[in-house]
Design a protein around this motif. Structure first.
Motif, PDB file in Angstrom:
ATOM      1  N   UNK A  66      16.598  22.766 -22.398  1.00 28.41           N
ATOM      2  CA  UNK A  66      16.022  21.476 -23.144  1.00 28.41           C
ATOM      3  C   UNK A  66      15.823  22.027 -24.712  1.00 28.41           C
ATOM      4  N   UNK A  67      16.380  21.227 -25.608  1.00 29.56           N
ATOM      5  CA  UNK A  67      16.411  21.471 -26.887  1.00 29.56           C
ATOM      6  C   UNK A  67      16.694  20.490 -27.751  1.00 29.56           C
ATOM      7  N   UNK A  68      15.663  20.211 -28.602  1.00 29.30           N
ATOM      8  CA  UNK A  68      15.873  18.880 -29.625  1.00 29.30           C
ATOM      9  C   UNK A  68      16.715  18.852 -30.509  1.00 29.30           C
ATOM     10  N   UNK A  69      17.656  19.806 -30.723  1.00 30.21           N
ATOM     11  CA  UNK A  69      18.557  19.826 -31.882  1.00 30.21           C
ATOM     12  C   UNK A  69      19.629  18.970 -31.537  1.00 30.21           C
ATOM     13  N   UNK A  70      19.970  18.356 -30.190  1.00 22.92           N
ATOM     14  CA  UNK A  70      20.979  17.349 -29.755  1.00 22.92           C
ATOM     15  C   UNK A  70      20.431  16.034 -29.782  1.00 22.92           C
TER      16      UNK A  70
END
Length: 304
Positions: free
Chosen positions: A215-219
C-alpha cells in the motif's frame, strides 16, 4: 466498443483450491491483450475460449514466477501452431534473458518476430498508443521491480443526430467533419453549430491493473477515477504485518485505494493460498467500498 477483462488466474504464489496464478485477458475492440502469464495460463485459455492467435500484446508485471512461468510455454505453442505475425512483449529487462536461455537449450527458433520492450519500474510511461487505446505503466512498490498497467480508451468521435441531418438534407460527405466537431454551412449561408447536429461520445473508460504492491500513495494520482480498478488483495487485514513484510496489500487496503482514488468499481485478486474460500476477503473490502467484486476465474467483467 468492447472493453472487458476475463480472469484466467487469481491465486498468489502457487496454484491451489482450483485457483491458478495470475493472468488476465483484456478484450478491447476485439483485440486481445494478455496481462501476466502465470503457470497454467494456456490451460485456462483453452478452458475459457481465449484464442492465443488473437493475442498480439503481452504485459508481464514482474519476475516472480506466479506472474510469468507460463510465458515460455505459451510462446512455444504459438511457434508450434505456425504463428507468423509479430508478438509484442512488455516486461522487466531480464525477462528477455530468461526467454532466450530457454529457447537456446531447447534449440528453438521462433517462427514469428518477438518484439520485446523493456518496462521501467521507476517511472510511468506510455508503452502503447494505437487507434483504440493508450497503455501506461504504473510504478508499484513490491519486493522486486514491479509495474502495473493502465489501459485508457481514446476519446471517440462525436455521435451524429441522424434525424436532424436528414431533415436538413446535409450531404453524407460532411458527416466525418461533423463527427470531428466542425460546424456545417449550408448553401444559403446558414451556419449550423456542431452541438445542434451531434452529441458528445461516451466518456473514455479506463482499466487499471495494480499487480503486487505494498500500500503506497505514490501511484494513487495515476489511477484516479478509473472505470474499473483491479488491485491485489493477498491477505485479510488481520495479517497486515505479513502483508507489509511481503510487500503486499490486504483486502481492506485495496478497498481504501479504490475509495481514495474515486474508482467506479473494484476488482480484487491475487489471493493467498491460505484462504480456501474468498467470502471474508470480499466482505472486508465491501465494508468500506461496496462496489467490489472478486476476480473469479472464468468470469468476464465488462468495463462500463
Amino acid at each position: 466498443m468492447k472493453f472487458e477483462v476475463t480472469i484466467l488466474g487469481s491465486s498468489s504464489a502457487t496454484p491451489i483450491f482450483n485457483r491458478n496464478p495470475t493472468a488476465q485477458a483484456l478484450n478491447i475492440n476485439e483485440h486481445l491483450y494478455l496481462i501476466d502469464c502465470g503457470e497454467g495460463t494456456q490451460q485456462q485459455m483453452l478452458r475459457f475460449d481465449i484464442k492465443a492467435s488473437r493475442i498480439d500484446y503481452i504485459f508481464i508485471s514482474h519476475l516472480h514466477g506466479d506472474h510469468y512461468l507460463g510465458l515460455v510455454g505459451l510462446l512455444s505453442s504459438m511457434h508450434l501452431n505456425g504463428r507468423k505475425k509479430a508478438l509484442y512483449l512488455f516486461g522487466p529487462p531480464h525477462l528477455k534473458e530468461i526467454i532466450d536461455l530457454q529457447l537456446k537449450y531447447s534449440e528453438t527458433t521462433l517462427q514469428f518476430p518477438l518484439e520485446f520492450k523493456v518496462t521501467d519500474a521507476k517511472k510511468a510511461e506510455v508503452i502503447v498508443n494505437n487507434n483504440d487505446i493508450i497503455i501506461e505503466t504504473i510504478p508499484l512498490d513490491h519486493r522486486i521491480d514491479c509495474t502495473g498497467f493502465i489501459f485508457r480508451e481514446k476519446k471517440r468521435l462525436r455521435k451524429l443526430l441522424k434525424e436532424k441531418l436528414e431533415q436538413l438534407n446535409i450531404p453524407v460527405e460532411y458527416y466525418t467533419a461533423l463527427k470531428k466537431g466542425n460546424d456545417y454551412t449550408a448553401n444559403n449561408g446558414v451556419v449550423y453549430k456542431n452541438d445542434t447536429l451531434t452529441i458528445d461520445s461516451d466518456a473514455p473508460k479506463a482499466y487499471a491493473y495494480c499487480s503486487d504492491t505494498l500500500y503506497n500513495e505514490q501511484y494513487f494520482s495515476q489511477i484516479s477515477n478509473v472505470t474499473l480498478l483491479y488491485h491485489e488483495a493477498t491477505f485479510l487485514n488481520d495479517m497486515l504485518d505479513r502483508a507489509k513484510d511481503t510487500h503486499h496489500t490486504t483486502a481492506l487496503q485495496a478497498a481504501d485505494v479504490a475509495l481514495r482514488t474515486h474508482a467506479k468499481r473494484l476488482l480484487i485478486g491475487h489471493f493467498s493460498a491460505r484462504y480456501k474460500t474468498l467470502n471474508e476477503l470480499l466482505e472486508e473490502a465491501r465494508s468500506i467500498f461496496p462496489a467490489t467484486e472478486l476476480a473469479i476465474e472464468g468470469k468476464t467483467f465488462v468495463i462500463e
